[in-house]
Design a protein around this motif. Structure first.
Motif, PDB file in Angstrom:
ATOM      1  N   THR A  18       0.819  -1.206   0.000  1.00 44.15           N
ATOM      2  CA  THR A  18       0.000   0.000   0.000  1.00 44.15           C
ATOM      3  C   THR A  18       0.855   1.259   0.000  1.00 44.15           C
ATOM      4  OG1 THR A  18      -0.129   0.027   2.416  1.00 44.15           O
ATOM      5  CG2 THR A  18      -1.899  -1.112   1.239  1.00 44.15           C
ATOM      6  N   THR A  20       0.287   5.431   1.066  1.00 44.22           N
ATOM      7  CA  THR A  20      -0.619   6.307   1.797  1.00 44.22           C
ATOM      8  C   THR A  20      -0.364   7.750   1.371  1.00 44.22           C
ATOM      9  OG1 THR A  20      -0.580   4.798   3.681  1.00 44.22           O
ATOM     10  CG2 THR A  20      -1.435   7.017   4.076  1.00 44.22           C
ATOM     11  N   PRO A  23      -6.076  12.039   1.807  1.00 47.60           N
ATOM     12  CA  PRO A  23      -7.293  11.642   1.085  1.00 47.60           C
ATOM     13  C   PRO A  23      -7.600  12.531  -0.123  1.00 47.60           C
ATOM     14  CG  PRO A  23      -7.664  11.458   3.431  1.00 47.60           C
ATOM     15  CD  PRO A  23      -6.301  12.103   3.259  1.00 47.60           C
ATOM     16  N   ARG A  26      -5.494  11.322  -3.238  1.00 43.10           N
ATOM     17  CA  ARG A  26      -5.543   9.934  -3.699  1.00 43.10           C
ATOM     18  C   ARG A  26      -5.983   9.781  -5.148  1.00 43.10           C
ATOM     19  NH1 ARG A  26      -9.709   5.707  -1.405  1.00 43.10           N
ATOM     20  NH2 ARG A  26     -10.993   6.914  -2.808  1.00 43.10           N
ATOM     21  N   ASP A  27      -7.098  10.326  -5.533  1.00 42.69           N
ATOM     22  CA  ASP A  27      -7.609  10.111  -6.888  1.00 42.69           C
ATOM     23  C   ASP A  27      -6.658  10.649  -7.951  1.00 42.69           C
ATOM     24  OD1 ASP A  27      -9.774   8.814  -5.797  1.00 42.69           O
ATOM     25  OD2 ASP A  27     -11.122  10.542  -5.955  1.00 42.69           O
ATOM     26  N   TYR A  29      -3.429  10.955  -7.612  1.00 39.71           N
ATOM     27  CA  TYR A  29      -2.260  10.079  -7.622  1.00 39.71           C
ATOM     28  C   TYR A  29      -2.533   8.838  -8.467  1.00 39.71           C
ATOM     29  CZ  TYR A  29       1.883   7.582  -6.153  1.00 39.71           C
ATOM     30  OH  TYR A  29       3.091   6.915  -6.161  1.00 39.71           O
ATOM     31  N   ALA A  53      -7.366   2.695  -5.925  1.00 46.15           N
ATOM     32  CA  ALA A  53      -7.816   3.342  -4.694  1.00 46.15           C
ATOM     33  C   ALA A  53      -8.470   2.310  -3.785  1.00 46.15           C
ATOM     34  CB  ALA A  53      -8.812   4.451  -5.028  1.00 46.15           C
ATOM     35  N   GLY A  59      -7.243   7.579   2.033  1.00 49.22           N
ATOM     36  CA  GLY A  59      -5.881   7.950   1.673  1.00 49.22           C
ATOM     37  C   GLY A  59      -5.009   6.775   1.290  1.00 49.22           C
ATOM     38  N   ARG A  60      -5.621   5.617   1.114  1.00 45.36           N
ATOM     39  CA  ARG A  60      -4.858   4.385   0.868  1.00 45.36           C
ATOM     40  C   ARG A  60      -4.950   3.965  -0.593  1.00 45.36           C
ATOM     41  NH1 ARG A  60      -5.488  -0.963   4.621  1.00 45.36           N
ATOM     42  NH2 ARG A  60      -3.566  -1.947   3.954  1.00 45.36           N
ATOM     43  N   ILE A  61      -3.803   3.566  -1.148  1.00 41.92           N
ATOM     44  CA  ILE A  61      -3.709   3.110  -2.543  1.00 41.92           C
ATOM     45  C   ILE A  61      -3.105   1.715  -2.525  1.00 41.92           C
ATOM     46  CG2 ILE A  61      -2.610   3.522  -4.780  1.00 41.92           C
ATOM     47  CD1 ILE A  61      -2.530   6.551  -3.880  1.00 41.92           C
TER      48      ILE A  61
END
Length: 171
Positions: A18, A20, A23, A26-27, A29, A53, A59-61
């Motif tokens: 993952t 981080t 938030p 995120r999108d 990134y 996502a 905020g996690r990928i």
């Protein structure tokens, strides 16, 4: 593990973990990684590649990659994310794993006639089935300690019996 039990197995490389980010980042990134995903999926040896996502943590990928060989992964691998992408990373928890899986169909075991030193050298590099040798050039194989001309010749013959061949030598 006995040689018989190893027959028909091969190592795949899995990269998983993952990233981080805030938030709000995120999108963007994940969208910024789109071209990397396209390039990876088109690369030789890429079995799967995803940067997505997480549906529960804003905020996690998630990162997931599956490669046929370490050499193919390393051939694709760049120097990491671009500077602007790296700047938004708050944490990185990604690791590489060697995973053993069976080939589909009937196993094509390595011939016992190649001898113990060559068998040990091949098994040590994850070569457990003749089909694994199709990802290795003959020149590369001969450079491995324990694999001499006799073993190489016997492996070439065994591959030919199954209409297979070593990987082509790159110019």
């Amino acid at each position: 593990m006995s040689r018989q039990r190893c027959a028909g197995l091969f190592v795949v490389i899995i990269v998983a973990g993952t990233l981080t980010v805030r938030p709000d980042d995120r999108d963007a990134y994940v969208e910024g990684c789109r071209i990397v995903v396209e390039q990876a999926r088109a690369a030789a040896g890429c079995l799967d590649f995803a940067i997505t996502a997480d549906p529960l943590e804003p905020g996690r990928i998630r990162v997931f990659e599956r490669w046929g060989t370490r050499a193919e992964l390393e051939a694709f691998r760049g120097s990491g994310p671009a500077a602007e992408q790296a700047a938004v990373l708050l944490a990185v928890d990604v690791a590489e794993y060697d995973a053993v899986r069976t080939h589909e169909g009937t196993p094509l075991p390595l011939p016992a006639s190649i001898g113990a030193p060559a068998s040990s050298a091949l098994l040590g590099r994850g070569i457990r089935d003749l089909r694994d040798l199709t990802q290795v050039t003959e020149r590369e194989l001969r450079s491995w300690h324990g694999v001499g001309p006799k073993a190489t010749s016997r492996l070439r013959d065994a591959l030919a019996e199954h209409d297979l061949a070593f990987a082509p030598t790159q110019p």
